[in-house]
Design a protein around this motif. Structure first.
Motif, PDB file in Angstrom:
ATOM      1  N   THR A  28       1.068  -1.447  -0.245  1.00 56.52           N
ATOM      2  CA  THR A  28      -0.217  -0.501  -0.080  1.00 56.52           C
ATOM      3  C   THR A  28       1.431   0.972  -0.262  1.00 56.52           C
ATOM      4  OG1 THR A  28      -0.427   0.165   2.358  1.00 56.52           O
ATOM      5  CG2 THR A  28      -1.993  -0.953   1.366  1.00 56.52           C
ATOM      6  N   PRO A  30       1.147   5.435  -2.228  1.00 57.73           N
ATOM      7  CA  PRO A  30      -0.004   6.690  -3.011  1.00 57.73           C
ATOM      8  C   PRO A  30       0.122   6.254  -3.791  1.00 57.73           C
ATOM      9  CG  PRO A  30       2.604   6.829  -2.604  1.00 57.73           C
ATOM     10  CD  PRO A  30       2.613   5.576  -2.707  1.00 57.73           C
ATOM     11  N   LEU A  31      -0.872   7.332  -4.413  1.00 56.51           N
ATOM     12  CA  LEU A  31      -1.490   7.585  -5.579  1.00 56.51           C
ATOM     13  C   LEU A  31      -0.708   8.854  -6.358  1.00 56.51           C
ATOM     14  CD1 LEU A  31      -3.684   6.792  -8.436  1.00 56.51           C
ATOM     15  CD2 LEU A  31      -5.283   8.059  -6.634  1.00 56.51           C
ATOM     16  N   ASN A  54      -1.262   3.983  -9.521  1.00 53.18           N
ATOM     17  CA  ASN A  54      -1.716   3.198  -8.093  1.00 53.18           C
ATOM     18  C   ASN A  54      -1.284   2.988  -7.316  1.00 53.18           C
ATOM     19  OD1 ASN A  54      -3.806   2.914  -6.306  1.00 53.18           O
ATOM     20  ND2 ASN A  54      -5.543   1.793  -8.377  1.00 53.18           N
ATOM     21  N   GLN A  55      -0.408   3.190  -6.588  1.00 56.56           N
ATOM     22  CA  GLN A  55       0.311   1.819  -5.055  1.00 56.56           C
ATOM     23  C   GLN A  55      -0.757   2.038  -3.962  1.00 56.56           C
ATOM     24  OE1 GLN A  55       4.083   4.184  -5.073  1.00 56.56           O
ATOM     25  NE2 GLN A  55       4.951   3.367  -7.436  1.00 56.56           N
ATOM     26  N   THR A  56      -2.497   2.166  -3.987  1.00 54.52           N
ATOM     27  CA  THR A  56      -2.775   2.237  -2.754  1.00 54.52           C
ATOM     28  C   THR A  56      -2.903   1.188  -2.427  1.00 54.52           C
ATOM     29  OG1 THR A  56      -4.769   2.136  -4.164  1.00 54.52           O
ATOM     30  CG2 THR A  56      -3.456   4.292  -3.611  1.00 54.52           C
ATOM     31  N   LYS A  58      -5.299  -1.419  -3.913  1.00 59.15           N
ATOM     32  CA  LYS A  58      -6.573  -0.685  -4.456  1.00 59.15           C
ATOM     33  C   LYS A  58      -7.329  -0.176  -5.823  1.00 59.15           C
ATOM     34  CE  LYS A  58      -8.216   1.660   0.788  1.00 59.15           C
ATOM     35  NZ  LYS A  58      -9.355   0.387   1.072  1.00 59.15           N
ATOM     36  N   CYS A 118     -13.652   9.493  -5.158  1.00 60.11           N
ATOM     37  CA  CYS A 118     -12.910   8.413  -4.951  1.00 60.11           C
ATOM     38  C   CYS A 118     -13.673   7.742  -4.520  1.00 60.11           C
ATOM     39  CB  CYS A 118     -12.072   9.799  -4.210  1.00 60.11           C
ATOM     40  SG  CYS A 118     -10.610   8.781  -3.342  1.00 60.11           S
ATOM     41  N   CYS A 128      -9.312  10.708  -1.183  1.00 63.91           N
ATOM     42  CA  CYS A 128      -7.880  10.941  -1.869  1.00 63.91           C
ATOM     43  C   CYS A 128      -6.716  11.615  -1.105  1.00 63.91           C
ATOM     44  CB  CYS A 128      -8.116  10.421  -3.062  1.00 63.91           C
ATOM     45  SG  CYS A 128      -8.894   8.497  -3.695  1.00 63.91           S
ATOM     46  N   ILE A 131      -3.697  10.571   0.574  1.00 68.00           N
ATOM     47  CA  ILE A 131      -2.851   9.571  -0.239  1.00 68.00           C
ATOM     48  C   ILE A 131      -2.607   9.868  -1.575  1.00 68.00           C
ATOM     49  CG2 ILE A 131      -3.926   7.487   0.827  1.00 68.00           C
ATOM     50  CD1 ILE A 131      -5.249   6.976  -1.652  1.00 68.00           C
TER      51      ILE A 131
END
Length: 144
Positions: A28, A30-31, A54-56, A58, A118, A128, A131
């Motif tokens: 998990t 940031p975006l 997208n490294q969140t 989700k 978001c 969001c 993040i």
């Protein structure tokens, strides 16, 4: 506890962690929203190339931004609403947006004014901003 038992227990924990499937330990982070480049549009206007990293952990079924476009003098020229969804998990996505009636060289800054949606997939809306990381490789800066 005998030292031999502790050593065996530590080895078993290490083997268990190594054997876990990678998706159960999903990263998990940031975006990242990056203004990668801009280019002039025939007939006037500017095309902006955005990368979403997208490294969140989700996937996002909804992601809409309200952007304020600032002219060369730093004055807000207009608000632009852009829909960047979907944003798959652990992927980089390229999105192109057109900014009509202003040359790229006349844009000094693009301000992320608001995130109007978001929506992680199968979850409630979330905030969001915490993040989100913004970057720009273009002459215009991308700021929040």
């Amino acid at each position: 506890m005998p030292l031999k038992f502790l050593h065996v227990a530590a080895v078993m924990v290490a083997v268990t962690l190594i054997a876990l499937p990678r998706n159960s330990m999903a990263e998990t982070g940031p975006l990242l929203v990056e203004l990668n480049k801009t280019e002039e549009i025939d007939g006037g206007g500017c095309r902006a190339f955005f990368l979403f990293r997208n490294q969140t952990g989700k996937s996002f079924a909804g992601f809409e931004m309200s952007l304020a476009i600032l002219d060369a003098g730093g004055v807000i020229d207009r608000l632009l609403s852009v829909d960047a969804a979907p944003l798959p998990v652990q992927r980089t996505t390229l999105k192109l947006f057109e900014i009509p009636d202003i040359a790229c060289g006349n844009i000094s800054e693009i301000l992320l004014h608001d995130i109007t949606s978001c929506q992680p997939q199968n979850e409630e809306q979330m905030d969001c901003f915490p993040i989100l990381n913004l970057e720009s490789r273009a002459a215009a800066q991308l700021v929040k």
